[in-house]
Structure formats: structure tokens, C-alpha cells
Design an enzyme around this catalytic site. Structure first.
Site, PDB file in Angstrom:
ATOM      1  N   LYS A  10       0.817  -1.217   0.000  1.00 25.48           N
ATOM      2  CA  LYS A  10       0.000   0.000   0.000  1.00 25.48           C
ATOM      3  C   LYS A  10       0.858   1.279   0.000  1.00 25.48           C
ATOM      4  O   LYS A  10       2.067   1.230   0.236  1.00 25.48           O
ATOM      5  CB  LYS A  10      -0.929  -0.037   1.212  1.00 25.48           C
ATOM      6  CG  LYS A  10      -1.904  -1.225   1.176  1.00 25.48           C
ATOM      7  CD  LYS A  10      -2.900  -1.147   2.325  1.00 25.48           C
ATOM      8  CE  LYS A  10      -3.861  -2.327   2.280  1.00 25.48           C
ATOM      9  NZ  LYS A  10      -4.901  -2.208   3.322  1.00 25.48           N
ATOM     10  N   TYR A  50     -12.483  -1.483  -3.382  1.00 25.46           N
ATOM     11  CA  TYR A  50     -12.950  -1.682  -2.006  1.00 25.46           C
ATOM     12  C   TYR A  50     -14.469  -1.505  -1.881  1.00 25.46           C
ATOM     13  O   TYR A  50     -14.960  -1.221  -0.794  1.00 25.46           O
ATOM     14  CB  TYR A  50     -12.217  -0.734  -1.059  1.00 25.46           C
ATOM     15  CG  TYR A  50     -10.824  -1.222  -0.689  1.00 25.46           C
ATOM     16  CD1 TYR A  50     -10.644  -2.359   0.082  1.00 25.46           C
ATOM     17  CD2 TYR A  50      -9.686  -0.539  -1.105  1.00 25.46           C
ATOM     18  CE1 TYR A  50      -9.386  -2.815   0.427  1.00 25.46           C
ATOM     19  CE2 TYR A  50      -8.407  -0.983  -0.762  1.00 25.46           C
ATOM     20  CZ  TYR A  50      -8.274  -2.122   0.016  1.00 25.46           C
ATOM     21  OH  TYR A  50      -7.018  -2.575   0.364  1.00 25.46           O
ATOM     22  N   PHE A  58     -15.196   3.900   7.512  1.00 23.27           N
ATOM     23  CA  PHE A  58     -13.835   4.258   7.105  1.00 23.27           C
ATOM     24  C   PHE A  58     -13.645   4.244   5.585  1.00 23.27           C
ATOM     25  O   PHE A  58     -12.532   4.445   5.098  1.00 23.27           O
ATOM     26  CB  PHE A  58     -12.811   3.320   7.770  1.00 23.27           C
ATOM     27  CG  PHE A  58     -13.043   1.844   7.506  1.00 23.27           C
ATOM     28  CD1 PHE A  58     -12.639   1.248   6.318  1.00 23.27           C
ATOM     29  CD2 PHE A  58     -13.671   1.051   8.455  1.00 23.27           C
ATOM     30  CE1 PHE A  58     -12.847  -0.105   6.078  1.00 23.27           C
ATOM     31  CE2 PHE A  58     -13.895  -0.310   8.225  1.00 23.27           C
ATOM     32  CZ  PHE A  58     -13.468  -0.880   7.029  1.00 23.27           C
ATOM     33  N   ARG A  86      -2.299 -14.769   4.587  1.00 23.48           N
ATOM     34  CA  ARG A  86      -2.924 -14.007   5.681  1.00 23.48           C
ATOM     35  C   ARG A  86      -2.180 -14.217   6.989  1.00 23.48           C
ATOM     36  O   ARG A  86      -2.082 -13.321   7.810  1.00 23.48           O
ATOM     37  CB  ARG A  86      -4.413 -14.322   5.774  1.00 23.48           C
ATOM     38  CG  ARG A  86      -5.165 -13.618   4.631  1.00 23.48           C
ATOM     39  CD  ARG A  86      -6.622 -13.946   4.583  1.00 23.48           C
ATOM     40  NE  ARG A  86      -7.423 -13.248   5.587  1.00 23.48           N
ATOM     41  CZ  ARG A  86      -7.871 -12.013   5.464  1.00 23.48           C
ATOM     42  NH1 ARG A  86      -7.573 -11.287   4.408  1.00 23.48           N
ATOM     43  NH2 ARG A  86      -8.638 -11.477   6.397  1.00 23.48           N
ATOM     44  N   THR A  92      -5.281  -7.378  10.705  1.00 23.03           N
ATOM     45  CA  THR A  92      -5.534  -6.076  10.061  1.00 23.03           C
ATOM     46  C   THR A  92      -4.977  -4.934  10.906  1.00 23.03           C
ATOM     47  O   THR A  92      -4.361  -4.009  10.380  1.00 23.03           O
ATOM     48  CB  THR A  92      -7.059  -5.872   9.863  1.00 23.03           C
ATOM     49  OG1 THR A  92      -7.563  -6.990   9.141  1.00 23.03           O
ATOM     50  CG2 THR A  92      -7.362  -4.600   9.100  1.00 23.03           C
ATOM     51  N   ARG A 103       2.789  -7.032   8.842  1.00 20.15           N
ATOM     52  CA  ARG A 103       2.153  -5.841   9.453  1.00 20.15           C
ATOM     53  C   ARG A 103       2.785  -5.470  10.788  1.00 20.15           C
ATOM     54  O   ARG A 103       2.875  -4.283  11.125  1.00 20.15           O
ATOM     55  CB  ARG A 103       0.645  -6.064   9.585  1.00 20.15           C
ATOM     56  CG  ARG A 103      -0.071  -5.922   8.240  1.00 20.15           C
ATOM     57  CD  ARG A 103      -1.524  -6.239   8.362  1.00 20.15           C
ATOM     58  NE  ARG A 103      -2.273  -5.957   7.144  1.00 20.15           N
ATOM     59  CZ  ARG A 103      -3.382  -6.602   6.795  1.00 20.15           C
ATOM     60  NH1 ARG A 103      -3.866  -7.561   7.565  1.00 20.15           N
ATOM     61  NH2 ARG A 103      -4.012  -6.283   5.680  1.00 20.15           N
ATOM     62  N   ASN A 113      -2.092  -0.013   6.856  1.00 17.23           N
ATOM     63  CA  ASN A 113      -1.561  -1.292   7.346  1.00 17.23           C
ATOM     64  C   ASN A 113      -0.639  -2.012   6.357  1.00 17.23           C
ATOM     65  O   ASN A 113      -0.550  -3.236   6.361  1.00 17.23           O
ATOM     66  CB  ASN A 113      -2.703  -2.180   7.852  1.00 17.23           C
ATOM     67  CG  ASN A 113      -3.692  -2.529   6.759  1.00 17.23           C
ATOM     68  OD1 ASN A 113      -3.539  -2.101   5.620  1.00 17.23           O
ATOM     69  ND2 ASN A 113      -4.699  -3.310   7.090  1.00 17.23           N
ATOM     70  N   HIS A 116      -2.191  -5.543   1.603  1.00 21.42           N
ATOM     71  CA  HIS A 116      -3.500  -6.179   1.480  1.00 21.42           C
ATOM     72  C   HIS A 116      -3.278  -7.645   1.139  1.00 21.42           C
ATOM     73  O   HIS A 116      -2.339  -7.969   0.418  1.00 21.42           O
ATOM     74  CB  HIS A 116      -4.299  -5.504   0.345  1.00 21.42           C
ATOM     75  CG  HIS A 116      -5.526  -6.261  -0.041  1.00 21.42           C
ATOM     76  ND1 HIS A 116      -6.682  -6.198   0.705  1.00 21.42           N
ATOM     77  CD2 HIS A 116      -5.770  -7.125  -1.067  1.00 21.42           C
ATOM     78  CE1 HIS A 116      -7.594  -6.995   0.131  1.00 21.42           C
ATOM     79  NE2 HIS A 116      -7.065  -7.566  -0.935  1.00 21.42           N
ATOM     80  N   GLU A 127      -9.676 -10.066  -7.564  1.00 20.12           N
ATOM     81  CA  GLU A 127      -8.738  -8.965  -7.333  1.00 20.12           C
ATOM     82  C   GLU A 127      -7.537  -9.033  -8.283  1.00 20.12           C
ATOM     83  O   GLU A 127      -7.059  -8.013  -8.771  1.00 20.12           O
ATOM     84  CB  GLU A 127      -8.288  -8.984  -5.863  1.00 20.12           C
ATOM     85  CG  GLU A 127      -9.432  -8.614  -4.925  1.00 20.12           C
ATOM     86  CD  GLU A 127      -9.141  -8.844  -3.442  1.00 20.12           C
ATOM     87  OE1 GLU A 127     -10.031  -8.568  -2.632  1.00 20.12           O
ATOM     88  OE2 GLU A 127      -8.022  -9.293  -3.103  1.00 20.12           O
TER      89      GLU A 127
HETATM   90  P1  CMP Z   1      -7.370  -4.585   3.820  1.00 20.56           P
HETATM   91  O1  CMP Z   1      -6.968  -5.930   4.291  1.00 20.56           O
HETATM   92  O2  CMP Z   1      -6.786  -4.068   2.567  1.00 20.56           O
HETATM   93  O3  CMP Z   1      -8.977  -4.558   3.671  1.00 20.56           O
HETATM   94  C1  CMP Z   1      -9.785  -3.453   3.989  1.00 20.56           C
HETATM   95  C2  CMP Z   1      -9.002  -2.292   4.484  1.00 20.56           C
HETATM   96  O4  CMP Z   1      -9.767  -1.314   5.149  1.00 20.56           O
HETATM   97  C3  CMP Z   1      -8.018  -2.749   5.538  1.00 20.56           C
HETATM   98  O5  CMP Z   1      -7.020  -3.537   4.980  1.00 20.56           O
HETATM   99  C4  CMP Z   1      -7.596  -1.414   6.125  1.00 20.56           C
HETATM  100  O6  CMP Z   1      -6.662  -0.719   5.294  1.00 20.56           O
HETATM  101  C5  CMP Z   1      -8.921  -0.669   6.091  1.00 20.56           C
HETATM  102  N1  CMP Z   1      -9.592  -0.728   7.388  1.00 20.56           N
HETATM  103  C6  CMP Z   1     -10.109  -1.802   7.998  1.00 20.56           C
HETATM  104  N2  CMP Z   1     -10.649  -1.463   9.194  1.00 20.56           N
HETATM  105  C7  CMP Z   1     -10.449  -0.143   9.332  1.00 20.56           C
HETATM  106  C8  CMP Z   1     -10.778   0.804  10.355  1.00 20.56           C
HETATM  107  N3  CMP Z   1     -11.409   0.433  11.463  1.00 20.56           N
HETATM  108  N4  CMP Z   1     -10.424   2.091  10.167  1.00 20.56           N
HETATM  109  C9  CMP Z   1      -9.783   2.468   9.039  1.00 20.56           C
HETATM  110  N5  CMP Z   1      -9.444   1.610   8.021  1.00 20.56           N
HETATM  111  C10 CMP Z   1      -9.777   0.332   8.184  1.00 20.56           C
END
Ligand code: CMP
Length: 138
Positions: A10, A50, A58, A86, A92, A103, A113, A116, A127
Site C-alpha cells: 500500500k 474496495y 472508514f 494471511r 488487520t 504488518r 496497514n 492487502h 482482485e
Molecule cells: P485490507 O486488508 O486491505 O482490507 C480493507 C481495508 O480497510 C483494511 O485492509 C484497512 O486498510 C482498512 N480498514 C479496515 N478497518 C479499518 C478501520 N477500522 N479504520 C480504518 N481503516 C480500516
């Protein structure tokens, strides 16, 4: 297409110069890179990618973050790719990610984070196809 997953490094990780370190962890964990490109998502494309999170509070923040700079998209191959990847990336929220995960090492927050990883074989295929034509998937 089984045993494949999709990842993005990212914008936060790209900005901090973590791309090489993350790719090394991916290689060392036994994943084979079968497609890869560095690109930047428009807000429209990030919103589309997304879309499943559209109703989440968010979503706006996520779309603006994911389009603010370059990302590296890749398709990875390995037995049990989705689940194993994963595990390699960790939770996450980096505060909850296990030691030794991508992470834990490279992510700043739950939103920013670093990487993905697809959550199912079906989404991995969707994807991967979002970023790569058939000719670009080896
Ligand atoms: P990802 O695994 O790419 O899938 C969805 C993304 O949404 C996640 O990683 C984060 O980048 C974002 N995300 C998930 N939860 C939150 C949250 N509570 N606040 C902000 N961003 C979030």
C-alpha cells in the site's frame, strides 16, 4: 485458479521504502510472484476495488489513502496461498499482529496497514483480474 492469492503493497509502505523488504519476506515464505506491477490507483479505481466496504465508516478514508501514492500489486502462488499469506501478513490491526508478520514489522495503524491480502480463493481471482490481464498472469 487455486493456490493463488493477490496482494498490494500500500501507499504508506511504498512511501517509507518498505517495498523491497516486504517482497523479500514474501519470497522467503515460499511464495512465487506470478504477476507484479507498480501503479497508482485513481480515487474511482480505489473505490471500485474496495466497493465491498462502501457502507463502512472508514470507506472515504480508505479510498483517499489507497489513491494517494503508488502501490505494488502482485499475484502470488503457493500451496494454500490465501490462508498462508494471511498468516504471513498478520492481523488487520498491527497492534494485534503477531511478531514476525509483515504488518507487525511494517504497518503503522489499522487503516495504513502496509499490505492487502485476499480473504478467499474467489476474491483472489477477482482482485488479480482487477489489475492484470490474462497475458500478464504467468
Ligand atoms: P485490507 O486488508 O486491505 O482490507 C480493507 C481495508 O480497510 C483494511 O485492509 C484497512 O486498510 C482498512 N480498514 C479496515 N478497518 C479499518 C478501520 N477500522 N479504520 C480504518 N481503516 C480500516
Amino acid at each position: 485458479m487455486t493456490n493463488r492469492t493477490f496482494t498490494m503493497i500500500k501507499p504508506d509502505a511504498t512511501e517509507k521504502g518498505y517495498t523491497g523488504g516486504i517482497l523479500k519476506m514474501i519470497n522467503d515464505a515460499g511464495f512465487r510472484i506470478v504477476a507484479m506491477k507498480m501503479t497508482q490507483l485513481s480515487t474511482e479505481k480505489a473505490g471500485q476495488f474496495y466497493e465491498v466496504h462502501k457502507e463502512r465508516p472508514f470507506y472515504g478514508e480508505l479510498v483517499s489513502f489507497m489513491s494517494r501514492g503508488p502501490i505494488t500489486a502482485a499475484i502470488l502462488e503457493k500451496e494454500n496461498a490465501v490462508e498462508d499469506f494471511r498468516k504471513l501478513i498478520g492481523a488487520t490491526n498491527p497492534a494485534q499482529a503477531e511478531a514476525g508478520t509483515i504488518r507487525k514489522l511494517y504497518a503503522a495503524s489499522i487503516g495504513e496497514n502496509a499490505v492487502h491480502g485476499s480473504d478467499s480463493d474467489e476474491n483472489a481471482a477477482i482482485e488479480g483480474d482487477f489489475f492484470f490481464s490474462r497475458l500478464e498472469q504467468f
